[in-house]
Scaffold this motif. Structure first.
Motif, PDB file in Angstrom:
ATOM      1  N   SER A  29      20.205  -9.740  -3.317  1.00 33.52           N
ATOM      2  CA  SER A  29      19.716  -8.692  -2.608  1.00 33.52           C
ATOM      3  C   SER A  29      18.644  -7.892  -3.315  1.00 33.52           C
ATOM      4  CB  SER A  29      21.053  -7.773  -2.240  1.00 33.52           C
ATOM      5  OG  SER A  29      21.116  -7.103  -3.719  1.00 33.52           O
ATOM      6  N   ARG A  30      18.243  -8.060  -4.387  1.00 35.28           N
ATOM      7  CA  ARG A  30      17.115  -7.439  -5.069  1.00 35.28           C
ATOM      8  C   ARG A  30      15.783  -8.303  -5.023  1.00 35.28           C
ATOM      9  NH1 ARG A  30      19.033  -3.188  -7.617  1.00 35.28           N
ATOM     10  NH2 ARG A  30      20.803  -3.139  -8.320  1.00 35.28           N
ATOM     11  N   ARG A  31      15.850  -9.589  -4.493  1.00 41.16           N
ATOM     12  CA  ARG A  31      14.755 -10.319  -4.567  1.00 41.16           C
ATOM     13  C   ARG A  31      13.623  -9.923  -3.760  1.00 41.16           C
ATOM     14  NH1 ARG A  31      16.200 -16.058  -2.755  1.00 41.16           N
ATOM     15  NH2 ARG A  31      16.909 -16.156  -4.759  1.00 41.16           N
ATOM     16  N   ASP A  32      13.563  -9.378  -2.446  1.00 36.75           N
ATOM     17  CA  ASP A  32      12.882  -8.600  -1.691  1.00 36.75           C
ATOM     18  C   ASP A  32      12.052  -7.479  -2.293  1.00 36.75           C
ATOM     19  OD1 ASP A  32      13.231 -10.360   0.390  1.00 36.75           O
ATOM     20  OD2 ASP A  32      14.647  -9.255   1.467  1.00 36.75           O
ATOM     21  N   ARG A  33      12.858  -6.748  -2.958  1.00 40.76           N
ATOM     22  CA  ARG A  33      12.097  -5.578  -3.709  1.00 40.76           C
ATOM     23  C   ARG A  33      11.295  -6.197  -4.848  1.00 40.76           C
ATOM     24  NH1 ARG A  33      14.859  -1.477  -7.697  1.00 40.76           N
ATOM     25  NH2 ARG A  33      13.230  -0.058  -7.932  1.00 40.76           N
ATOM     26  N   TYR A  34      11.578  -7.268  -5.660  1.00 39.04           N
ATOM     27  CA  TYR A  34      10.828  -7.635  -6.638  1.00 39.04           C
ATOM     28  C   TYR A  34       9.609  -8.386  -6.044  1.00 39.04           C
ATOM     29  CZ  TYR A  34      14.519  -6.266  -9.992  1.00 39.04           C
ATOM     30  OH  TYR A  34      15.163  -5.806 -10.941  1.00 39.04           O
ATOM     31  N   LYS A  35       9.801  -9.059  -4.932  1.00 36.23           N
ATOM     32  CA  LYS A  35       8.680  -9.701  -4.321  1.00 36.23           C
ATOM     33  C   LYS A  35       7.385  -8.755  -3.859  1.00 36.23           C
ATOM     34  CE  LYS A  35      10.530 -14.131  -2.646  1.00 36.23           C
ATOM     35  NZ  LYS A  35      10.744 -14.668  -1.360  1.00 36.23           N
ATOM     36  N   ASP A  36       7.944  -7.506  -3.317  1.00 34.62           N
ATOM     37  CA  ASP A  36       7.117  -6.498  -2.938  1.00 34.62           C
ATOM     38  C   ASP A  36       6.476  -5.873  -4.241  1.00 34.62           C
ATOM     39  OD1 ASP A  36       7.917  -6.685  -0.266  1.00 34.62           O
ATOM     40  OD2 ASP A  36       9.420  -5.167  -0.441  1.00 34.62           O
ATOM     41  N   ILE A  37       7.040  -5.669  -5.310  1.00 34.17           N
ATOM     42  CA  ILE A  37       6.429  -5.244  -6.443  1.00 34.17           C
ATOM     43  C   ILE A  37       5.305  -6.213  -6.889  1.00 34.17           C
ATOM     44  CG2 ILE A  37       6.772  -4.764  -8.978  1.00 34.17           C
ATOM     45  CD1 ILE A  37       9.461  -3.648  -8.111  1.00 34.17           C
ATOM     46  N   ALA A  38       5.730  -7.431  -6.889  1.00 34.14           N
ATOM     47  CA  ALA A  38       4.548  -8.452  -7.320  1.00 34.14           C
ATOM     48  C   ALA A  38       3.672  -8.582  -6.397  1.00 34.14           C
ATOM     49  CB  ALA A  38       5.485  -9.889  -7.400  1.00 34.14           C
ATOM     50  N   ARG A  39       3.766  -8.559  -5.124  1.00 39.89           N
ATOM     51  CA  ARG A  39       2.569  -8.247  -4.108  1.00 39.89           C
ATOM     52  C   ARG A  39       1.616  -7.122  -4.649  1.00 39.89           C
ATOM     53  NH1 ARG A  39       6.417  -8.961   0.006  1.00 39.89           N
ATOM     54  NH2 ARG A  39       6.892 -11.018   0.220  1.00 39.89           N
ATOM     55  N   GLN A  40       2.274  -6.234  -4.862  1.00 43.47           N
ATOM     56  CA  GLN A  40       1.390  -4.781  -5.156  1.00 43.47           C
ATOM     57  C   GLN A  40       0.501  -5.005  -6.649  1.00 43.47           C
ATOM     58  OE1 GLN A  40       4.153  -1.818  -5.752  1.00 43.47           O
ATOM     59  NE2 GLN A  40       4.696  -1.409  -3.342  1.00 43.47           N
ATOM     60  N   VAL A  41       1.120  -5.671  -7.545  1.00 44.38           N
ATOM     61  CA  VAL A  41       0.471  -5.827  -8.837  1.00 44.38           C
ATOM     62  C   VAL A  41      -0.746  -6.825  -8.478  1.00 44.38           C
ATOM     63  CG1 VAL A  41       0.550  -6.985 -11.001  1.00 44.38           C
ATOM     64  CG2 VAL A  41       2.330  -5.529 -10.059  1.00 44.38           C
ATOM     65  N   ILE A  42      -0.484  -7.832  -7.559  1.00 47.52           N
ATOM     66  CA  ILE A  42      -1.921  -8.594  -7.367  1.00 47.52           C
ATOM     67  C   ILE A  42      -2.728  -8.153  -6.590  1.00 47.52           C
ATOM     68  CG2 ILE A  42      -2.207 -10.715  -6.081  1.00 47.52           C
ATOM     69  CD1 ILE A  42       0.553 -12.011  -6.921  1.00 47.52           C
ATOM     70  N   GLU A  43      -2.341  -7.209  -5.387  1.00 43.05           N
ATOM     71  CA  GLU A  43      -3.407  -6.649  -4.597  1.00 43.05           C
ATOM     72  C   GLU A  43      -4.081  -5.660  -5.430  1.00 43.05           C
ATOM     73  OE1 GLU A  43      -1.011  -5.138  -1.652  1.00 43.05           O
ATOM     74  OE2 GLU A  43      -0.628  -6.891  -0.476  1.00 43.05           O
ATOM     75  N   ASP A  44      -3.595  -4.853  -6.083  1.00 46.95           N
ATOM     76  CA  ASP A  44      -4.219  -3.826  -6.991  1.00 46.95           C
ATOM     77  C   ASP A  44      -5.119  -4.806  -7.899  1.00 46.95           C
ATOM     78  OD1 ASP A  44      -2.777  -2.009  -5.951  1.00 46.95           O
ATOM     79  OD2 ASP A  44      -1.258  -1.735  -7.558  1.00 46.95           O
ATOM     80  N   ASP A  45      -4.884  -5.714  -8.570  1.00 48.78           N
ATOM     81  CA  ASP A  45      -5.582  -6.501  -9.455  1.00 48.78           C
ATOM     82  C   ASP A  45      -6.772  -7.041  -8.873  1.00 48.78           C
ATOM     83  OD1 ASP A  45      -6.100  -7.317 -12.018  1.00 48.78           O
ATOM     84  OD2 ASP A  45      -5.303  -9.254 -11.803  1.00 48.78           O
ATOM     85  N   GLU A  46      -6.606  -7.584  -7.576  1.00 48.94           N
ATOM     86  CA  GLU A  46      -7.672  -8.090  -6.997  1.00 48.94           C
ATOM     87  C   GLU A  46      -8.808  -7.047  -6.630  1.00 48.94           C
ATOM     88  OE1 GLU A  46      -5.938 -10.084  -3.440  1.00 48.94           O
ATOM     89  OE2 GLU A  46      -5.344 -11.795  -4.658  1.00 48.94           O
ATOM     90  N   GLY A  47      -8.438  -6.084  -6.080  1.00 52.60           N
ATOM     91  CA  GLY A  47      -9.364  -5.098  -5.697  1.00 52.60           C
ATOM     92  C   GLY A  47      -9.897  -3.790  -6.661  1.00 52.60           C
ATOM     93  N   GLY A  48      -9.039  -3.891  -7.888  1.00 56.83           N
ATOM     94  CA  GLY A  48      -9.465  -2.740  -8.804  1.00 56.83           C
ATOM     95  C   GLY A  48     -10.534  -2.988  -9.867  1.00 56.83           C
TER      96      GLY A  48
END
Length: 50
Positions: A29-48
């Protein structure tokens, strides 16, 4: 009780605590939460960074 008995008890306690934490982190049940966190890190890394 001697020192070896305390050592055995603490070892069992830490092993149980470790597997409890691993189960809590990888619970399905925690899988979606961790996927969202991983996406945020990648998005911040690409544009920052310039």
């Amino acid at each position: 009780m001697n020192l070896i008995d305390y050592h055995i008890g603490l070892t069992v306690l830490f092993v149980v605590a470790f597997f409890t934490m691993v189960a809590w982190v990888f619970w399905p049940s925690r899988r979606d939460r961790y996927k969202d966190i991983a996406r945020q890190v990648i998005e911040d890394d690409e544009g920052g960074a310039p």
